[in-house]
Design an enzyme around this catalytic site. Structure first.
Site, PDB file in Angstrom:
ATOM      1  N   CYS A  26      -7.770  -5.596  40.960  1.00 39.92           N
ATOM      2  CA  CYS A  26      -8.722  -5.862  40.204  1.00 39.92           C
ATOM      3  C   CYS A  26      -9.811  -6.263  41.180  1.00 39.92           C
ATOM      4  O   CYS A  26      -9.981  -5.786  42.477  1.00 39.92           O
ATOM      5  CB  CYS A  26      -8.393  -7.443  39.771  1.00 39.92           C
ATOM      6  SG  CYS A  26      -6.973  -7.489  38.565  1.00 39.92           S
TER       7      CYS A  26
ATOM      8  N   ARG B 287     -10.349  -6.331  35.540  1.00 38.69           N
ATOM      9  CA  ARG B 287      -8.808  -6.379  35.804  1.00 38.69           C
ATOM     10  C   ARG B 287      -8.413  -4.882  35.606  1.00 38.69           C
ATOM     11  O   ARG B 287      -8.850  -4.341  34.786  1.00 38.69           O
ATOM     12  CB  ARG B 287      -8.412  -7.263  34.949  1.00 38.69           C
ATOM     13  CG  ARG B 287      -6.726  -7.287  34.854  1.00 38.69           C
ATOM     14  CD  ARG B 287      -6.202  -8.207  33.905  1.00 38.69           C
ATOM     15  NE  ARG B 287      -4.821  -8.230  34.097  1.00 38.69           N
ATOM     16  CZ  ARG B 287      -3.660  -8.382  33.200  1.00 38.69           C
ATOM     17  NH1 ARG B 287      -3.840  -8.309  31.910  1.00 38.69           N
ATOM     18  NH2 ARG B 287      -2.348  -8.140  33.607  1.00 38.69           N
ATOM     19  N   LEU B 288      -7.594  -4.543  36.431  1.00 36.37           N
ATOM     20  CA  LEU B 288      -6.858  -3.305  36.122  1.00 36.37           C
ATOM     21  C   LEU B 288      -5.311  -3.770  36.157  1.00 36.37           C
ATOM     22  O   LEU B 288      -4.540  -4.366  37.017  1.00 36.37           O
ATOM     23  CB  LEU B 288      -6.778  -2.200  37.608  1.00 36.37           C
ATOM     24  CG  LEU B 288      -5.689  -1.360  37.532  1.00 36.37           C
ATOM     25  CD1 LEU B 288      -6.010  -0.160  36.306  1.00 36.37           C
ATOM     26  CD2 LEU B 288      -5.714  -0.382  38.816  1.00 36.37           C
TER      27      LEU B 288
ATOM     28  N   ILE C 175      -1.656  -4.331  35.989  1.00 37.34           N
ATOM     29  CA  ILE C 175      -0.438  -3.901  36.480  1.00 37.34           C
ATOM     30  C   ILE C 175       0.825  -4.554  35.973  1.00 37.34           C
ATOM     31  O   ILE C 175       1.771  -3.898  35.669  1.00 37.34           O
ATOM     32  CB  ILE C 175      -0.439  -3.941  37.985  1.00 37.34           C
ATOM     33  CG1 ILE C 175      -1.681  -3.136  38.521  1.00 37.34           C
ATOM     34  CG2 ILE C 175       0.782  -3.346  38.913  1.00 37.34           C
ATOM     35  CD1 ILE C 175      -1.669  -1.594  38.037  1.00 37.34           C
TER      36      ILE C 175
ATOM     37  N   ASN D 184      -7.505 -11.019  42.686  1.00 33.62           N
ATOM     38  CA  ASN D 184      -7.395  -9.442  42.882  1.00 33.62           C
ATOM     39  C   ASN D 184      -6.188  -9.186  43.499  1.00 33.62           C
ATOM     40  O   ASN D 184      -6.321  -9.588  44.953  1.00 33.62           O
ATOM     41  CB  ASN D 184      -8.690  -8.911  43.505  1.00 33.62           C
ATOM     42  CG  ASN D 184      -8.750  -7.682  44.325  1.00 33.62           C
ATOM     43  OD1 ASN D 184      -7.947  -6.890  43.776  1.00 33.62           O
ATOM     44  ND2 ASN D 184      -9.291  -7.412  45.289  1.00 33.62           N
TER      45      ASN D 184
ATOM     46  N   GLU E 212      -1.741  -8.278  44.153  1.00 31.25           N
ATOM     47  CA  GLU E 212      -0.530  -8.420  43.669  1.00 31.25           C
ATOM     48  C   GLU E 212       0.435  -9.179  44.456  1.00 31.25           C
ATOM     49  O   GLU E 212       0.383  -9.011  45.750  1.00 31.25           O
ATOM     50  CB  GLU E 212      -0.118  -6.994  43.350  1.00 31.25           C
ATOM     51  CG  GLU E 212       1.512  -6.976  42.639  1.00 31.25           C
ATOM     52  CD  GLU E 212       1.862  -5.714  42.413  1.00 31.25           C
ATOM     53  OE1 GLU E 212       2.936  -5.413  42.092  1.00 31.25           O
ATOM     54  OE2 GLU E 212       0.881  -4.698  42.413  1.00 31.25           O
TER      55      GLU E 212
ATOM     56  N   ILE F 153      -1.025  16.085  48.729  1.00 29.89           N
ATOM     57  CA  ILE F 153      -2.240  16.987  48.755  1.00 29.89           C
ATOM     58  C   ILE F 153      -2.074  18.125  50.025  1.00 29.89           C
ATOM     59  O   ILE F 153      -1.706  17.624  50.977  1.00 29.89           O
ATOM     60  CB  ILE F 153      -3.629  15.930  49.093  1.00 29.89           C
ATOM     61  CG1 ILE F 153      -4.971  16.904  48.381  1.00 29.89           C
ATOM     62  CG2 ILE F 153      -3.770  15.501  50.468  1.00 29.89           C
ATOM     63  CD1 ILE F 153      -5.943  15.944  48.136  1.00 29.89           C
TER      64      ILE F 153
ATOM     65  N   GLY G  68       2.975   5.357  53.084  1.00 32.91           N
ATOM     66  CA  GLY G  68       3.275   5.090  54.197  1.00 32.91           C
ATOM     67  C   GLY G  68       2.196   4.508  55.392  1.00 32.91           C
ATOM     68  O   GLY G  68       2.723   4.202  56.372  1.00 32.91           O
TER      69      GLY G  68
END
Length: 511
Positions: free
Chosen positions: A2, A55-56, A58, A80, A82, A295, A369
């Site tokens: 978030c 908010r995103l 999860i 914001n 986790e 990538i 990582g």
């Protein structure tokens, strides 16, 4: 994931005005949380306080909407990030008779604070920035995680105290144009980024990692406290085999705790040691195939996708490979750089953003990582202490100045490739006879002597790192532990973690 915003107005601004300001601040960071928004504001005769968030989702997709209030409505939080150990903390609180209304980690922070106060902050294992307004004691608390994975900016003016997850929310809210910070500019020209507590602007700051702000609304006094006191390193009597087993166990537990999500999850896989180990741990923790993402570059000299393919085969993952070229980077460069809100020159930000953008089409969360080399001492630069001591013990200072001068003349790269010539020149310019060599090694842009030559005397700060030496409690750093602690408070917080947060959250993606 978030983004949060907040404001305390010490002049006459009503609740509706503050809600409008917060809504505007939220709209500037909608990329950090496209799923929901939340606002809170309250006014009295002395001040108006408001908090907002985007908010995103999860964890706890259905009932985790913020702000979240205590049962008596006297304490409110926006969050914001986790909390990785929230289930453990929740079980402890439940056993003590605490009740919960949601399954979110946000409410665990709130309930832990309600029962134990700011002492509870030290129990949080996670990446976070949060603010808690406690009406019972008329105080506001704003906290940032141990490593500074999640950003938190603040400013204190005559009229307002403002905080936010991104600098743009503050800049667009204040009613004046801030001056450029001399300290911030010097740090940027040395490091290519600006570490906490500084920003590119005067009187606008980043909260240091592992700290919290205590704002007394009755007195308008602000104090900053450390959350966790790090124990001094001490030797442990353990065999090499036992140490390897202990490390393996801790890494598996770390990956497991960071894999809690109610949405799709994968890993960024470069083929290097760190991302490969994390991908293996995640793959072994589930019966299903995991998704890995890499990538690559059309230019063969930059491409390492062959390594990631080998690891993907070993862990038997659903591997996704994205090949890009210079045009892909050019098309996004302005948007990416502007989103940092202040100068930032790590070129890896460009491919990291593209990888996040493409990975977001498949999952919402990815493990990486990043930070492994800082924790385990994996960089070649950690050898510099021994090399500096050996060199200065043999080569007189006067002769070194001549050698360094020739190096700057004949070992300069014209195409920004960082091969042997670049590395030798960097090393020679970092050699220091007073013991400050590591500060020059981490200066990715200019050493102190180089910067003194190009900056105006009115702006040049010859002692730019002194406050960080004071934080470390050492004027001279010599050991591997010292080097890693410098990287923790500078390179990780200001560079590596900022890069990953801004480029991933731009695409509403949690890394």
């Amino acid at each position: 994931m978030c983004g949060i915003n907040g404001i305390i107005a010490k002049t006459n601004r009503n609740k509706e005005d503050i809600l409008t300001v917060l809504n505007n601040m939220n709209n500037l960071i909608i990329h950090r949380g496209p799923d929901q928004d939340g606002l809170f504001a309250e006014e009295n005769d002395q001040f108006t306080v408001g908090m907002g968030m985007r908010r995103l989702s999860i964890i706890d997709l259905s009932s985790g909407k913020q702000p979240i209030f205590s049962d008596d409505k006297q304490i409110v939080i926006v969050f914001n990030g986790e909390i990785y150990n929230y289930k453990i903390l929740k079980a402890k609180l439940l056993a003590e008779g605490v009740t919960f209304n949601t399954s979110s980690d946000t409410e665990v922070i709130l309930k832990a604070y309600e029962k134990y106060g700011v002492e509870s902050f030290q129990w949080l294992d996670g990446m976070y920035g949060f603010s808690i307004y406690d009406k019972n004691i008329n105080k506001l608390f704003i906290a940032r995680d141990f490593f500074g994975e999640k950003p938190l900016y603040y400013t204190h003016t005559d009229k307002e105290f403002i905080w936010a997850s991104e600098l743009k929310s503050i800049i667009k809210t204040i009613d004046f144009t801030p001056n450029i910070s001399k300290k911030g500019l010097n740090l940027y020209f040395r490091l290519t980024y600006i570490p906490a507590p500084h920003t590119i602007y005067d009187n606008i700051y980043k909260l240091q990692a592992n700290h919290y702000i205590e704002y007394d609304l009755a007195t308008n006094n602000t104090t900053i406290h450390k959350i966790n006191t790090e124990p001094k390193p001490k030797a442990i009597n353990i065999s090499f085999e036992d140490a390897k087993a202990k490390t393996k166990d801790l890494v598996y537990k770390s990956v497991d705790s960071r894999s809690i999500a109610d949405v799709g999850l994968g890993t960024f896989l470069s083929g290097g040691v760190d991302s490969s180990i994390i991908s293996l741990c995640l793959a072994q923790s589930t019966d299903k195939k995991i998704d890995t993402f890499s990538i690559g570059f059309k230019k063969a000299s930059y491409d390492e996708t062959d390594k990631s393919r080998v690891v993907a085969d070993m862990v038997n993952s659903n591997h996704h490979e994205f090949i890009i070229d210079e045009d892909d980077l050019k098309n996004n460069i302005h948007e990416i750089l502007v989103n940092f809100d202040e100068p930032f020159s790590d070129t890896a930000a460009l491919p990291t953003h593209l990888l996040s953008e493409k990975t977001r089409e498949h999952v919402t969360v990815a493990l990486t990582g990043d930070g492994g080399d800082e924790v385990f001492g994996g960089y070649n630069k950690y050898y510099i202490g021994k090399m500096n001591n050996r060199y200065t013990g043999v080569v007189p200072k006067g002769i070194h100045k001549t050698i360094a001068g020739l190096s700057n003349k004949y070992l300069i790269n014209k195409d920004d490739t960082r091969g042997k010539k670049f590395q030798i020149n960097k090393l020679l310019n970092a050699i220091d006879y007073e013991g400050d060599f590591y500060w020059d090694i981490i200066s990715l842009a200019n050493t102190s002597s180089q910067l003194e030559e190009i900056m105006s005397p009115d702006f040049y700060d010859s002692n730019i790192f002194q406050e960080y030496k004071d934080v470390l409690g050492k004027q001279k750093i010599t050991s591997l532990t010292d080097f890693r602690l410098v990287d923790k408070i500078l390179s990780l917080e200001g560079g590596m973690l900022a890069k990953v947060d801004r480029t991933s959250m731009m695409t509403s993606f949690r890394v």
